[in-house]
Design a protein around this motif. Structure first.
Motif, short mmCIF file in Angstrom:
data_model
loop_
_atom_site.label_atom_id
_atom_site.label_comp_id
_atom_site.label_asym_id
_atom_site.label_seq_id
_atom_site.Cartn_x
_atom_site.Cartn_y
_atom_site.Cartn_z
N VAL A 164 15.55 2.57 61.06
CA VAL A 164 15.40 3.94 60.56
C VAL A 164 16.02 4.94 61.53
O VAL A 164 16.67 5.90 61.11
N ASP A 165 15.84 4.72 62.82
CA ASP A 165 16.47 5.60 63.81
C ASP A 165 17.99 5.60 63.66
O ASP A 165 18.64 6.66 63.75
N LEU A 166 18.56 4.42 63.43
CA LEU A 166 20.01 4.33 63.24
C LEU A 166 20.43 5.06 61.96
O LEU A 166 21.46 5.75 61.93
N LEU A 167 19.66 4.91 60.91
CA LEU A 167 19.96 5.59 59.65
C LEU A 167 19.89 7.11 59.80
O LEU A 167 20.70 7.84 59.22
N LYS A 168 18.93 7.58 60.58
CA LYS A 168 18.84 9.03 60.82
C LYS A 168 20.04 9.51 61.62
O LYS A 168 20.55 10.62 61.39
N GLN A 169 20.48 8.69 62.57
CA GLN A 169 21.70 9.03 63.32
C GLN A 169 22.89 9.09 62.37
O GLN A 169 23.72 10.02 62.44
N GLN A 170 23.00 8.12 61.47
CA GLN A 170 24.09 8.13 60.51
C GLN A 170 24.03 9.33 59.59
O GLN A 170 25.07 9.88 59.19
N ASN A 171 22.82 9.76 59.25
CA ASN A 171 22.67 10.88 58.33
C ASN A 171 23.43 12.11 58.81
O ASN A 171 23.93 12.90 58.01
N ASP A 172 23.53 12.28 60.13
CA ASP A 172 24.23 13.45 60.68
C ASP A 172 25.73 13.41 60.43
O ASP A 172 26.39 14.46 60.53
N ILE A 173 26.28 12.23 60.14
CA ILE A 173 27.73 12.15 59.92
C ILE A 173 28.08 11.82 58.47
O ILE A 173 29.25 11.66 58.13
N VAL A 174 27.07 11.72 57.61
CA VAL A 174 27.29 11.37 56.21
C VAL A 174 27.65 12.60 55.39
O VAL A 174 27.01 13.65 55.50
N SER A 175 28.67 12.47 54.58
CA SER A 175 29.07 13.54 53.67
C SER A 175 28.33 13.43 52.34
O SER A 175 28.08 14.44 51.67
N GLU A 176 28.01 12.19 51.96
CA GLU A 176 27.43 11.97 50.64
C GLU A 176 26.75 10.61 50.60
O GLU A 176 27.19 9.65 51.24
N TYR A 177 25.64 10.53 49.84
CA TYR A 177 25.00 9.25 49.51
C TYR A 177 25.29 8.95 48.05
O TYR A 177 25.37 9.87 47.23
N TRP A 178 25.45 7.66 47.72
CA TRP A 178 25.75 7.31 46.34
C TRP A 178 24.85 6.18 45.85
O TRP A 178 24.48 5.29 46.58
N SER A 179 24.51 6.27 44.58
CA SER A 179 23.90 5.15 43.86
C SER A 179 24.65 4.94 42.55
O SER A 179 24.69 3.83 42.03
N ASP A 180 25.27 6.00 42.06
CA ASP A 180 26.11 5.94 40.87
C ASP A 180 27.54 5.57 41.30
O ASP A 180 28.17 6.33 42.04
N PRO A 181 28.04 4.42 40.86
CA PRO A 181 29.40 4.02 41.27
C PRO A 181 30.46 5.06 40.94
O PRO A 181 31.42 5.22 41.71
N ALA A 182 30.31 5.76 39.83
CA ALA A 182 31.30 6.78 39.47
C ALA A 182 31.34 7.89 40.52
O ALA A 182 32.42 8.41 40.85
N ALA A 183 30.20 8.23 41.07
CA ALA A 183 30.15 9.26 42.11
C ALA A 183 30.84 8.78 43.38
O ALA A 183 31.50 9.57 44.08
N GLN A 184 30.71 7.50 43.70
CA GLN A 184 31.37 6.95 44.88
C GLN A 184 32.88 7.03 44.73
O GLN A 184 33.60 7.44 45.65
N ILE A 185 33.38 6.66 43.55
CA ILE A 185 34.82 6.71 43.29
C ILE A 185 35.33 8.15 43.40
O ILE A 185 36.36 8.42 44.02
N THR A 186 34.58 9.08 42.80
CA THR A 186 34.97 10.49 42.83
C THR A 186 35.01 11.02 44.26
O THR A 186 35.90 11.81 44.62
N SER A 187 34.05 10.60 45.08
CA SER A 187 33.99 11.07 46.45
C SER A 187 35.22 10.64 47.25
O SER A 187 35.79 11.44 48.00
N PHE A 188 35.64 9.40 47.07
CA PHE A 188 36.85 8.93 47.75
C PHE A 188 38.09 9.60 47.18
O PHE A 188 38.96 10.07 47.92
N ALA A 189 38.18 9.63 45.86
CA ALA A 189 39.38 10.18 45.22
C ALA A 189 39.56 11.67 45.52
O ALA A 189 40.68 12.16 45.65
#
Length: 393
Positions: free
Chosen positions: A230-255
């Protein structure tokens, strides 16, 4: 496209209470005997009889299509009734209604179904296509093999890989560090999966980079190990632009350029239809998913259901499902059927067991430590769910 979301708090709490038995044997992730725990004693359908008139299936989108159900219906007289489900939680709920015979369960649903007595062990002799051509890495796994009994017939598998925009990430990554470390040069443009099971991805990274934590299976975390993840995930949260669960949203984020690196499936990279998007399975390994047909305990149409499992496990049909969804097929014989089939299998590493030995397939965390430890209690999925809420706050 499916969204593999996970069960709610009430369901996970009940599930955790069921799966608390003591280890009774080898719990290694590669054990052909699978997991050893106390589960309901459910009888198996042991002998084929006359076909009923139908079979009712809960499946991911793309798994049960007219293109391959018509021949099955003609040969057996079993009409295929399909219900598409969008999440593992929905699949479990639907199977518990008693209205369905089969489900295409992922590893984050299968243990729930087995522990709840909702699915029955399978008589493999009644499924001739479950033979030598089924890849070894999909047999006897923890998520669908309990006390030496098989509850699932493999359909396909995939890894949660590191995808990146090669115009920005100009050198092929060899590590997940660019997606996890605070000093990543791509901070602010990292994408991450949005579900409690993603805690296992942090655990995989810690297994390689903090061995003193003693993590040997990312789904078997004691309280100290969970806290580290959880500590590592919180560290990652500071550099994350977006979280995805919908594959279409993941594709859109990259594109759209919001994201330049992060967790993905091979099929999502392919669906972006742009050669600048590439992917790699980093040196630390990864998590992944594997799907299997499972038969309801109270199936009203067991003979049609067994016929479907056998039919869908044939090289041609299993391969069609794999190509339609975008995953590695379970039946390796498909890979030799055509140049197109071979290309598909090569792309998804279908017969490359060295590749999949680095993949930890989704398995619901339970209080019994599935890494074999008996001197400590591991955290269950309810605790993971509670922990995940804190990651993004």
């Amino acid at each position: 496209m499916r969204k593999k979301l996970l069960m709610g708090a009430a369901a996970t709490a009940a599930f955790a209470l069921v799966l608390t038995g003591c280890a009774a044997g080898d719990t290694d992730s590669g054990s052909a005997g699978g997991l050893q725990i106390d589960v309901p004693d459910v009888p198996a359908h042991e002998k084929m009889g006359d076909f009923e008139s139908e079979v009712n299936i809960v499946a991911w989108s793309g798994f049960v299509e007219d293109a391959w159900t018509e021949a099955f219906e003609k040969d057996t007289g079993c009409v295929v009734n399909r219900r598409v489900a969008g999440t593992s939680d929905e699949m479990v709920q639907l199977m518990r209604t008693g209205d369905y015979d089969l489900v295409s369960a992922s590893g984050d649903a299968s243990l729930r179904l087995i522990a709840g007595g909702d699915v029955q062990p399978l008589t493999l002799d009644l499924i001739p296509n479950f033979g030598d051509d089924i890849v070894e890495g999909m047999k006897g796994q923890l998520y669908d093999t309990i006390n030496g009994k098989s509850y699932g017939i493999p359909i396909g598998r995939g890894a949660n890989i590191l995808q990146y925009n090669s115009e920005v990430v100009t050198e092929e990554p060899t590590s997940w560090d660019i997606a996890w470390e605070a000093d990543s040069p791509y901070a602010g443009k990292i994408i991450a999966y949005d579900a409690p099971i993603y805690i296992a991805d942090a655990a995989v990274y810690l297994m390689a980079h903090e061995p003193d934590l003693g993590i040997t299976n990312p789904y078997a975390l004691d309280e100290k190990q969970l806290a580290a993840a959880v500590d590592l995930l919180k560290q990652q949260n500071d550099i994350v632009s977006e979280y995805w669960s919908d594959p279409a949203a993941q594709i859109t984020s990259f594109a759209g350029g919001t994201t330049v690196a992060g967790t993905s499936w091979e099929v999502l990279r392919k669906l972006t239809e742009n050669e600048k998007f590439k992917s790699v399975l980093p040196e630390e390994g990864s998590t992944g998913w594997s799907d299997a047909w499972m038969l309801a305990t109270e199936s009203k149409n067991p003979n049609c259901a067994y016929a479907w499992m056998d039919y869908a496990s044939s090289p041609k049909v299993n391969g069609a499902i794999a190509m339609n969804f975008g995953m590695a097929p379970a039946n390796a014989a498909f890979c030799d059927m055509s140049d197109e089939a071979k290309a598909h299998c090569d792309y998804y590493n279908a017969t490359n067991e060295d590749y999949f030995k680095k993949v930890w397939f989704w398995t619901t965390p339970i209080e019994q430590c599935i890494d074999g430890r008996t001197d400590v209690k591991c955290t269950n999925f309810q605790q993971w769910t509670d922990a995940w809420v804190t990651v993004k706050n």
